[in-house]
Each structure stands twice: as C-alpha cells, then as structure tokens.
Write a protein that holds these residues in place. Sequence first.
Motif, PDB file in Angstrom:
ATOM      1  N   LYS A  51       0.710  -1.495   0.059  1.00  0.00           N
ATOM      2  CA  LYS A  51       0.052  -0.040  -0.008  1.00  0.00           C
ATOM      3  C   LYS A  51       0.656   1.314  -0.016  1.00  0.00           C
ATOM      4  O   LYS A  51       0.492   2.359  -0.815  1.00  0.00           O
ATOM      5  CB  LYS A  51      -0.955  -0.139   1.256  1.00  0.00           C
ATOM      6  CG  LYS A  51      -2.057  -0.887   1.179  1.00  0.00           C
ATOM      7  CD  LYS A  51      -2.982  -0.894   2.442  1.00  0.00           C
ATOM      8  CE  LYS A  51      -4.270  -1.794   2.326  1.00  0.00           C
ATOM      9  NZ  LYS A  51      -5.000  -1.762   3.363  1.00  0.00           N
ATOM     10  N   VAL A  52       1.838   1.283   0.867  1.00  0.00           N
ATOM     11  CA  VAL A  52       2.732   2.556   0.630  1.00  0.00           C
ATOM     12  C   VAL A  52       3.332   2.585  -0.627  1.00  0.00           C
ATOM     13  O   VAL A  52       3.599   3.625  -1.015  1.00  0.00           O
ATOM     14  CB  VAL A  52       3.804   2.029   1.891  1.00  0.00           C
ATOM     15  CG1 VAL A  52       4.916   3.193   1.737  1.00  0.00           C
ATOM     16  CG2 VAL A  52       3.392   2.247   3.150  1.00  0.00           C
ATOM     17  N   LYS A  53       3.788   1.487  -1.312  1.00  0.00           N
ATOM     18  CA  LYS A  53       4.688   1.551  -2.496  1.00  0.00           C
ATOM     19  C   LYS A  53       3.480   2.051  -3.617  1.00  0.00           C
ATOM     20  O   LYS A  53       3.835   2.951  -4.431  1.00  0.00           O
ATOM     21  CB  LYS A  53       5.087   0.447  -2.906  1.00  0.00           C
ATOM     22  CG  LYS A  53       6.238  -0.210  -2.232  1.00  0.00           C
ATOM     23  CD  LYS A  53       6.915  -1.602  -2.533  1.00  0.00           C
ATOM     24  CE  LYS A  53       8.212  -1.841  -1.853  1.00  0.00           C
ATOM     25  NZ  LYS A  53       8.659  -3.211  -2.318  1.00  0.00           N
ATOM     26  N   ALA A  54       2.332   1.612  -3.531  1.00  0.00           N
ATOM     27  CA  ALA A  54       1.452   1.889  -4.454  1.00  0.00           C
ATOM     28  C   ALA A  54       1.046   3.585  -4.323  1.00  0.00           C
ATOM     29  O   ALA A  54       0.726   4.236  -5.172  1.00  0.00           O
ATOM     30  CB  ALA A  54      -0.139   1.143  -4.311  1.00  0.00           C
ATOM     31  N   ALA A  55       0.994   3.921  -2.928  1.00  0.00           N
ATOM     32  CA  ALA A  55       0.570   5.612  -2.752  1.00  0.00           C
ATOM     33  C   ALA A  55       1.994   6.351  -3.300  1.00  0.00           C
ATOM     34  O   ALA A  55       1.874   7.363  -3.538  1.00  0.00           O
ATOM     35  CB  ALA A  55       0.505   5.690  -1.181  1.00  0.00           C
ATOM     36  N   ALA A  56       2.976   5.578  -3.019  1.00  0.00           N
ATOM     37  CA  ALA A  56       4.233   6.538  -3.492  1.00  0.00           C
ATOM     38  C   ALA A  56       4.255   6.757  -5.059  1.00  0.00           C
ATOM     39  O   ALA A  56       4.765   7.619  -5.321  1.00  0.00           O
ATOM     40  CB  ALA A  56       5.619   5.697  -3.120  1.00  0.00           C
ATOM     41  N   ALA A  57       3.873   5.575  -5.631  1.00  0.00           N
ATOM     42  CA  ALA A  57       3.767   5.652  -7.184  1.00  0.00           C
ATOM     43  C   ALA A  57       2.968   6.752  -7.627  1.00  0.00           C
ATOM     44  O   ALA A  57       2.889   7.491  -8.475  1.00  0.00           O
ATOM     45  CB  ALA A  57       3.171   4.497  -7.810  1.00  0.00           C
ATOM     46  N   LYS A  58       1.554   6.671  -6.898  1.00  0.00           N
ATOM     47  CA  LYS A  58       0.673   7.635  -7.405  1.00  0.00           C
ATOM     48  C   LYS A  58       0.917   8.964  -7.080  1.00  0.00           C
ATOM     49  O   LYS A  58       0.849   9.944  -7.587  1.00  0.00           O
ATOM     50  CB  LYS A  58      -0.702   7.470  -6.480  1.00  0.00           C
ATOM     51  CG  LYS A  58      -1.865   8.019  -6.992  1.00  0.00           C
ATOM     52  CD  LYS A  58      -2.973   7.681  -6.214  1.00  0.00           C
ATOM     53  CE  LYS A  58      -4.273   7.947  -6.948  1.00  0.00           C
ATOM     54  NZ  LYS A  58      -5.428   7.484  -6.179  1.00  0.00           N
ATOM     55  N   ALA A  59       1.985   9.175  -5.950  1.00  0.00           N
ATOM     56  CA  ALA A  59       2.439  10.665  -5.350  1.00  0.00           C
ATOM     57  C   ALA A  59       3.265  10.939  -6.400  1.00  0.00           C
ATOM     58  O   ALA A  59       3.519  12.318  -6.866  1.00  0.00           O
ATOM     59  CB  ALA A  59       2.963  10.567  -3.970  1.00  0.00           C
ATOM     60  N   ALA A  60       4.329  10.029  -6.974  1.00  0.00           N
ATOM     61  CA  ALA A  60       5.357  10.128  -7.981  1.00  0.00           C
ATOM     62  C   ALA A  60       4.751  10.932  -9.021  1.00  0.00           C
ATOM     63  O   ALA A  60       5.235  11.718  -9.909  1.00  0.00           O
ATOM     64  CB  ALA A  60       6.278   9.153  -8.115  1.00  0.00           C
ATOM     65  N   LEU A  61       3.542  10.250  -9.514  1.00  0.00           N
ATOM     66  CA  LEU A  61       3.017  10.733 -10.852  1.00  0.00           C
ATOM     67  C   LEU A  61       2.231  11.943 -10.702  1.00  0.00           C
ATOM     68  O   LEU A  61       2.522  12.639 -11.495  1.00  0.00           O
ATOM     69  CB  LEU A  61       1.802   9.367 -11.136  1.00  0.00           C
ATOM     70  CG  LEU A  61       1.256   9.731 -12.555  1.00  0.00           C
ATOM     71  CD1 LEU A  61       2.290   9.667 -13.432  1.00  0.00           C
ATOM     72  CD2 LEU A  61       0.035   8.759 -12.652  1.00  0.00           C
ATOM     73  N   GLU A  62       1.735  12.258  -9.484  1.00  0.00           N
ATOM     74  CA  GLU A  62       1.066  13.482  -9.319  1.00  0.00           C
ATOM     75  C   GLU A  62       1.956  14.642  -9.130  1.00  0.00           C
ATOM     76  O   GLU A  62       1.802  15.831  -9.385  1.00  0.00           O
ATOM     77  CB  GLU A  62       0.218  13.358  -8.017  1.00  0.00           C
ATOM     78  CG  GLU A  62      -1.049  12.565  -8.229  1.00  0.00           C
ATOM     79  CD  GLU A  62      -1.788  12.222  -7.037  1.00  0.00           C
ATOM     80  OE1 GLU A  62      -1.469  12.732  -5.865  1.00  0.00           O
ATOM     81  OE2 GLU A  62      -2.932  11.680  -7.179  1.00  0.00           O
ATOM     82  N   ASN A  63       3.385  14.166  -8.870  1.00  0.00           N
ATOM     83  CA  ASN A  63       4.391  15.186  -8.755  1.00  0.00           C
ATOM     84  C   ASN A  63       5.526  15.435  -9.824  1.00  0.00           C
ATOM     85  O   ASN A  63       6.458  16.119  -9.679  1.00  0.00           O
ATOM     86  CB  ASN A  63       5.050  15.116  -7.433  1.00  0.00           C
ATOM     87  CG  ASN A  63       4.320  15.325  -6.104  1.00  0.00           C
ATOM     88  OD1 ASN A  63       3.841  16.441  -5.970  1.00  0.00           O
ATOM     89  ND2 ASN A  63       3.954  14.573  -5.168  1.00  0.00           N
ATOM     90  N   GLY A  64       4.841  14.766 -10.887  1.00  0.00           N
ATOM     91  CA  GLY A  64       5.762  14.978 -12.218  1.00  0.00           C
ATOM     92  C   GLY A  64       6.809  14.044 -12.388  1.00  0.00           C
ATOM     93  O   GLY A  64       7.860  14.468 -12.779  1.00  0.00           O
ATOM     94  N   LEU A  65       6.737  12.829 -11.752  1.00  0.00           N
ATOM     95  CA  LEU A  65       7.926  11.989 -11.960  1.00  0.00           C
ATOM     96  C   LEU A  65       7.081  10.723 -12.507  1.00  0.00           C
ATOM     97  O   LEU A  65       7.138   9.487 -11.897  1.00  0.00           O
ATOM     98  CB  LEU A  65       8.393  11.833 -10.483  1.00  0.00           C
ATOM     99  CG  LEU A  65       8.913  12.852  -9.883  1.00  0.00           C
ATOM    100  CD1 LEU A  65       9.292  12.680  -8.418  1.00  0.00           C
ATOM    101  CD2 LEU A  65      10.486  13.449 -10.609  1.00  0.00           C
ATOM    102  N   PRO A  66       6.954  10.658 -13.459  1.00  0.00           N
ATOM    103  CA  PRO A  66       6.382   9.520 -14.241  1.00  0.00           C
ATOM    104  C   PRO A  66       7.254   8.388 -14.298  1.00  0.00           C
ATOM    105  O   PRO A  66       6.778   7.110 -14.160  1.00  0.00           O
ATOM    106  CB  PRO A  66       5.677   9.920 -15.673  1.00  0.00           C
ATOM    107  CG  PRO A  66       6.725  11.291 -15.995  1.00  0.00           C
ATOM    108  CD  PRO A  66       6.981  11.923 -14.653  1.00  0.00           C
ATOM    109  N   LYS A  67       8.371   8.494 -14.599  1.00  0.00           N
ATOM    110  CA  LYS A  67       9.453   7.429 -14.743  1.00  0.00           C
ATOM    111  C   LYS A  67       9.567   6.603 -13.416  1.00  0.00           C
ATOM    112  O   LYS A  67       9.624   5.437 -13.271  1.00  0.00           O
ATOM    113  CB  LYS A  67      10.869   7.985 -15.145  1.00  0.00           C
ATOM    114  CG  LYS A  67      11.820   6.879 -15.567  1.00  0.00           C
ATOM    115  CD  LYS A  67      11.636   5.871 -16.366  1.00  0.00           C
ATOM    116  CE  LYS A  67      12.596   4.885 -16.536  1.00  0.00           C
ATOM    117  NZ  LYS A  67      12.073   3.781 -17.376  1.00  0.00           N
ATOM    118  N   LEU A  68       9.661   7.578 -12.184  1.00  0.00           N
ATOM    119  CA  LEU A  68       9.671   6.999 -10.945  1.00  0.00           C
ATOM    120  C   LEU A  68       8.393   5.950 -10.573  1.00  0.00           C
ATOM    121  O   LEU A  68       8.454   4.910 -10.138  1.00  0.00           O
ATOM    122  CB  LEU A  68       9.860   7.916  -9.794  1.00  0.00           C
ATOM    123  CG  LEU A  68       9.903   7.593  -8.552  1.00  0.00           C
ATOM    124  CD1 LEU A  68      10.858   6.471  -8.323  1.00  0.00           C
ATOM    125  CD2 LEU A  68      10.243   8.712  -7.447  1.00  0.00           C
ATOM    126  N   ALA A  69       7.132   6.685 -11.046  1.00  0.00           N
ATOM    127  CA  ALA A  69       5.998   5.818 -10.987  1.00  0.00           C
ATOM    128  C   ALA A  69       5.909   4.792 -11.584  1.00  0.00           C
ATOM    129  O   ALA A  69       5.511   3.753 -11.180  1.00  0.00           O
ATOM    130  CB  ALA A  69       4.804   6.709 -11.202  1.00  0.00           C
TER     131      ALA A  69
END
Length: 185
Positions: A51-69
């Motif tokens: 869940k933490v990793k899924a939230a991190a992926a979503k946060a990365a995408l929302e903050n302009g880091l699509p490669k990290l997501a």
Amino acid sequence: MNTPFVRFGVMFILRFAVPFLALVFACTFAHAKTKTPPLTDAPAQMGTLQKVKAAAAKAALENGLPKLAQNICEKLLEDQSLTDNAEIKLVLIDSLLGQDKSDAAEKLMADFDGDTTGKMYLRRAVLALYKNRLDLAQNFLSKCNVATLSPNEASWYFLCRGLASKLSGRLDEAKSFFETAKKNS
C-alpha cells in the motif's frame, strides 16, 4: 587548533552534513506542500508495504515523476501474490502516457481486465486524441461515466471533451467544457 581532526570535521560538515540536511529540509517542505494520496485507495488485499509503494507511485506521478511511478508500479506488478492490481495498472498507464510511451500504454490497455466504467475509457480517449483519432476519442468519451472518476480524472474528462469539441468545430461547446475542467481542477 587547526589539527587534522578539525579539518576533517569541517570538511565532513561541508561535504556531507549540509547537503544531507538540505535534502531532508527539501523533502519535508515538499511533503508539507503536496497532498499524499490516502493508502486506502490501494486494493484491500495489499499488505502495508504494498500500500505504501502504491501510494508512492501515485504521489510520484502526481508530482511530475512518471518514470519513478513506472518503476514502482512495475516492481509491484512483479509480485505474484498481488491479485487485484487494476489501480496499479492505471497508475502505470498514466505514467507511460506521461512519458510519451503511447505504444506501451496502448498494449497495457489492451491487456487490462479491470473496471471500464470510466477510468479506462478516459485513458483510451486521451490516447485516441494523442493519435489524432477524434472519432475514437469521442466514442470512448461517450462511454465514460463521469461519476466513477476522481476529481482529477473528471478535470481530464472535461478537458478531453473540450479538445474533441474544438477539433470538431463546436467552439462554444468546447469553451464550456474547458471552463468546467478549470473549475474541477
């Protein structure tokens, strides 16, 4: 008092401690300014770490880091114990679209077996508009149920409707959709 230990201490502080503290401060400040998605958006059978990793992926995408997501989502999808991975695949599709990897996103959409009431139709419409397939985009948008979308996705829905209307020559309708998208964002 200019001993080697003092010089080493000063050099250590200048080389490592100051940049580390700046990084901690920047991360804390960035976290305070961004809204982290709640962990409850993740599928119920996920473990806490997932869940933490899924939230991190979503946060990365929302903050302009699509490669990290993308990287986080791909690692999560490698976990064979995860059976309900539709939300993670949606974030992965968004990250691929955000990196201009339309072919990979299209392939993943073709293999998608999750909810198609609105979320996937919206992404298919975005991809169709990207590929200048106005007829296909309008078809997907007509199948999209706005009530099933998050507020952010609803903004994208109205933006796509506005673009489709503008490309069809219906400028007044396009203006209305653009204003609705702006209000929802």
